[in-house]
Scaffold this motif. Structure first.
Motif, PDB file in Angstrom:
ATOM      1  N   LYS A 189       0.666  -1.244  -0.049  1.00  0.00           N
ATOM      2  CA  LYS A 189      -0.106  -0.090  -0.042  1.00  0.00           C
ATOM      3  C   LYS A 189       0.872   1.334  -0.064  1.00  0.00           C
ATOM      4  CE  LYS A 189      -4.355  -1.769   2.046  1.00  0.00           C
ATOM      5  NZ  LYS A 189      -5.330  -1.706   2.916  1.00  0.00           N
ATOM      6  N   ASP A 190       2.154   1.201   0.486  1.00  0.00           N
ATOM      7  CA  ASP A 190       2.801   2.349   0.401  1.00  0.00           C
ATOM      8  C   ASP A 190       3.139   2.691  -0.864  1.00  0.00           C
ATOM      9  OD1 ASP A 190       4.766   4.218   1.607  1.00  0.00           O
ATOM     10  OD2 ASP A 190       6.247   3.167   0.686  1.00  0.00           O
ATOM     11  N   PRO A 191       3.042   3.859  -1.382  1.00  0.00           N
ATOM     12  CA  PRO A 191       3.507   4.376  -2.978  1.00  0.00           C
ATOM     13  C   PRO A 191       4.797   4.131  -3.160  1.00  0.00           C
ATOM     14  CG  PRO A 191       2.005   5.907  -1.736  1.00  0.00           C
ATOM     15  CD  PRO A 191       2.228   4.916  -0.875  1.00  0.00           C
ATOM     16  N   ASP A 192       5.737   4.506  -2.205  1.00  0.00           N
ATOM     17  CA  ASP A 192       7.289   4.270  -2.413  1.00  0.00           C
ATOM     18  C   ASP A 192       7.490   2.748  -2.733  1.00  0.00           C
ATOM     19  OD1 ASP A 192       7.622   6.901  -2.677  1.00  0.00           O
ATOM     20  OD2 ASP A 192       8.236   7.122  -0.560  1.00  0.00           O
ATOM     21  N   ALA A 193       7.011   1.855  -1.841  1.00  0.00           N
ATOM     22  CA  ALA A 193       7.093   0.375  -2.096  1.00  0.00           C
ATOM     23  C   ALA A 193       6.667   0.034  -3.491  1.00  0.00           C
ATOM     24  CB  ALA A 193       6.551  -0.348  -0.706  1.00  0.00           C
ATOM     25  N   ILE A 194       5.371   0.388  -3.664  1.00  0.00           N
ATOM     26  CA  ILE A 194       4.889   0.160  -4.965  1.00  0.00           C
ATOM     27  C   ILE A 194       5.839   0.261  -6.228  1.00  0.00           C
ATOM     28  CG2 ILE A 194       2.948   0.237  -6.511  1.00  0.00           C
ATOM     29  CD1 ILE A 194       1.276   0.854  -4.062  1.00  0.00           C
ATOM     30  N   GLU A 195       6.109   1.790  -6.263  1.00  0.00           N
ATOM     31  CA  GLU A 195       7.136   2.099  -7.094  1.00  0.00           C
ATOM     32  C   GLU A 195       8.391   1.122  -7.228  1.00  0.00           C
ATOM     33  OE1 GLU A 195       9.513   6.157  -8.713  1.00  0.00           O
ATOM     34  OE2 GLU A 195       8.542   5.970  -6.784  1.00  0.00           O
ATOM     35  N   ARG A 196       9.065   0.769  -6.123  1.00  0.00           N
ATOM     36  CA  ARG A 196      10.080   0.089  -6.098  1.00  0.00           C
ATOM     37  C   ARG A 196       9.750  -1.307  -6.640  1.00  0.00           C
ATOM     38  NH1 ARG A 196      13.595  -1.747  -0.627  1.00  0.00           N
ATOM     39  NH2 ARG A 196      15.382  -2.331  -1.884  1.00  0.00           N
ATOM     40  N   MET A 197       8.804  -2.013  -6.001  1.00  0.00           N
ATOM     41  CA  MET A 197       8.540  -3.137  -6.477  1.00  0.00           C
ATOM     42  C   MET A 197       8.420  -3.417  -8.126  1.00  0.00           C
ATOM     43  SD  MET A 197       8.183  -6.434  -5.908  1.00  0.00           S
ATOM     44  CE  MET A 197       7.887  -6.715  -4.125  1.00  0.00           C
ATOM     45  N   LEU A 198       7.519  -2.212  -8.519  1.00  0.00           N
ATOM     46  CA  LEU A 198       7.456  -2.277 -10.097  1.00  0.00           C
ATOM     47  C   LEU A 198       8.803  -2.307 -10.912  1.00  0.00           C
ATOM     48  CD1 LEU A 198       4.353   0.364 -10.476  1.00  0.00           C
ATOM     49  CD2 LEU A 198       4.498  -2.299 -11.017  1.00  0.00           C
ATOM     50  N   ILE A 199       9.653  -1.544 -10.134  1.00  0.00           N
ATOM     51  CA  ILE A 199      10.929  -1.453 -10.727  1.00  0.00           C
ATOM     52  C   ILE A 199      11.722  -2.857 -10.815  1.00  0.00           C
ATOM     53  CG2 ILE A 199      13.317  -0.216 -10.790  1.00  0.00           C
ATOM     54  CD1 ILE A 199      11.744   2.175  -9.889  1.00  0.00           C
ATOM     55  N   LEU A 200      11.539  -3.294  -9.544  1.00  0.00           N
ATOM     56  CA  LEU A 200      12.297  -4.665  -9.208  1.00  0.00           C
ATOM     57  C   LEU A 200      11.766  -5.803 -10.197  1.00  0.00           C
ATOM     58  CD1 LEU A 200      12.699  -4.577  -5.521  1.00  0.00           C
ATOM     59  CD2 LEU A 200      14.574  -4.390  -7.159  1.00  0.00           C
ATOM     60  N   MET A 201      10.483  -5.607 -10.440  1.00  0.00           N
ATOM     61  CA  MET A 201       9.947  -6.748 -11.328  1.00  0.00           C
ATOM     62  C   MET A 201      10.536  -6.517 -12.718  1.00  0.00           C
ATOM     63  SD  MET A 201       6.121  -7.687  -9.864  1.00  0.00           S
ATOM     64  CE  MET A 201       5.546  -5.876 -10.441  1.00  0.00           C
ATOM     65  N   GLY A 202      10.866  -5.321 -13.113  1.00  0.00           N
ATOM     66  CA  GLY A 202      11.218  -4.898 -14.316  1.00  0.00           C
ATOM     67  C   GLY A 202      10.369  -4.315 -15.109  1.00  0.00           C
TER      68      GLY A 202
END
Length: 315
Positions: A189-202
């Protein structure tokens, strides 16, 4: 194209990774997208996706990483929101062999593994990233910009919930397990965590777009809240001014000509400029006075009228 579709399209375009990472992603897609179905003839492996690109990626991986052919079919079904199309991958020949190769069947007992095989959950970081990528491609969702932020994956079993939250933890991201009616989910739910996960997933391109649209949506939301706040204040001010004008008229009717000139002037300003603030009335006075002086004179005018009215009623 919806942002969720863009994310899945970007993730499906990734190519050239090491075999171990590709196998981890294929296993996650099979586990989160469907799983195993036992028949009289053996085991059929199936997985269903809302993205054609994701289904084609898995079909290619099954062929080139494991040597099995698969069938890709489009499946239409009705939902409360209208018809939707899904893409079904089926491996009916060599299903047992594929399930053993992927670790979805225990090599010793041939029992279905509830979660993901330990070889990939305890693998390197590249494999951990592709676990999340595969799970998201299979059953992931992303909030629309401007709404409450979330990225989540629907999980088929309790074991997969544990595996996915543990994988997120290895990536330095805190994910929450939750139960929504009959479905198990892992949610960010944290926007920064979501952005980081999208980047890590590729999906860095989609991450930038999601963040940009979210910021725009938040700005619009703030502007709307401020506009609503200002509108409410204006309505309250207009109502208060109308009530003040009515009180002044009533005071003039009671007092008639017997009104001190300074109080009459303040009251007349209120009647002549019903929408003006006290500060504006003070500037319109001749000579100009402060808003406190205007408020004080109108207050004394009303008090004088009340006093005269009470005296008239008592006599």
């Amino acid at each position: 194209m919806a942002l969720l579709d863009e994310v899945k399209s970007e993730l499906s375009e990734i190519d050239g990774e090491m075999a171990a990472a590709q196998k981890a992603q294929a296993t996650a897609m099979l586990r989160f997208g469907g799983g195993l179905r036992k028949t009289e003839k053996g085991i059929i492996v199936q997985a269903q996706f809302d993205s054609l690109e994701a289904a084609r990626w898995l079909q290619h991986a099954i062929k080139h990483q494991y040597g099995h052919d698969s069938i890709l079919n489009a499946v239409d079904r009705q939902t409360p929101n209208g018809p939707v199309r899904r893409y079904l991958i089926t491996i009916d020949r060599g299903g047992v062999a594929l399930a053993l190769q992927c670790g979805l069947l225990d090599r010793h007992t041939h029992q279905v593994v509830g979660g993901l095989p330990k070889e990939i959950t305890s693998g390197n970081i590249a494999q951990v990233k592709t676990i999340w990528r595969g799970a998201f491609l299979a059953h992931g969702a992303l909030s629309d910009p401007g709404k409450a932020s979330y990225l989540e994956v629907v999980c088929p079993t309790d074991e997969t919930v544990i595996d996915l939250t543990s994988a997120a933890r290895r990536l330095g991201i805190s994910a929450q397990a939750r139960q929504l009616r009959s479905s198990r989910r892992v949610t960010l739910k944290d926007p920064d965590a979501i952005e980081r996960m999208l980047i890590l997933m590729g999906a860095p391109r989609s991450a930038r777009e999601w963040t940009g649209k979210r910021s725009d949506g938040e700005a619009r939301g703030k502007a709307n809240r401020l506009a609503n706040f200002d509108d409410a204040n204006m309505r309250r001010s207009a109502k208060a001014a109308a009530e003040a004008c009515e009180k002044v008229r009533h005071a003039f009717a009671i007092l008639g000509d017997d009104v001190p000139e300074n109080l009459r002037a303040a009251g007349q300003l209120r009647l002549d400029h019903g929408d003006a603030s006290l500060e504006e009335l003070g500037r319109l006075a001749n000579p100009p006075i402060t808003k406190d002086a205007v408020a004080g004179r109108i207050r004394r005018l009303l008090q004088l009228a009340d006093k005269v009215q009470r005296a008239q009623q008592e006599s």
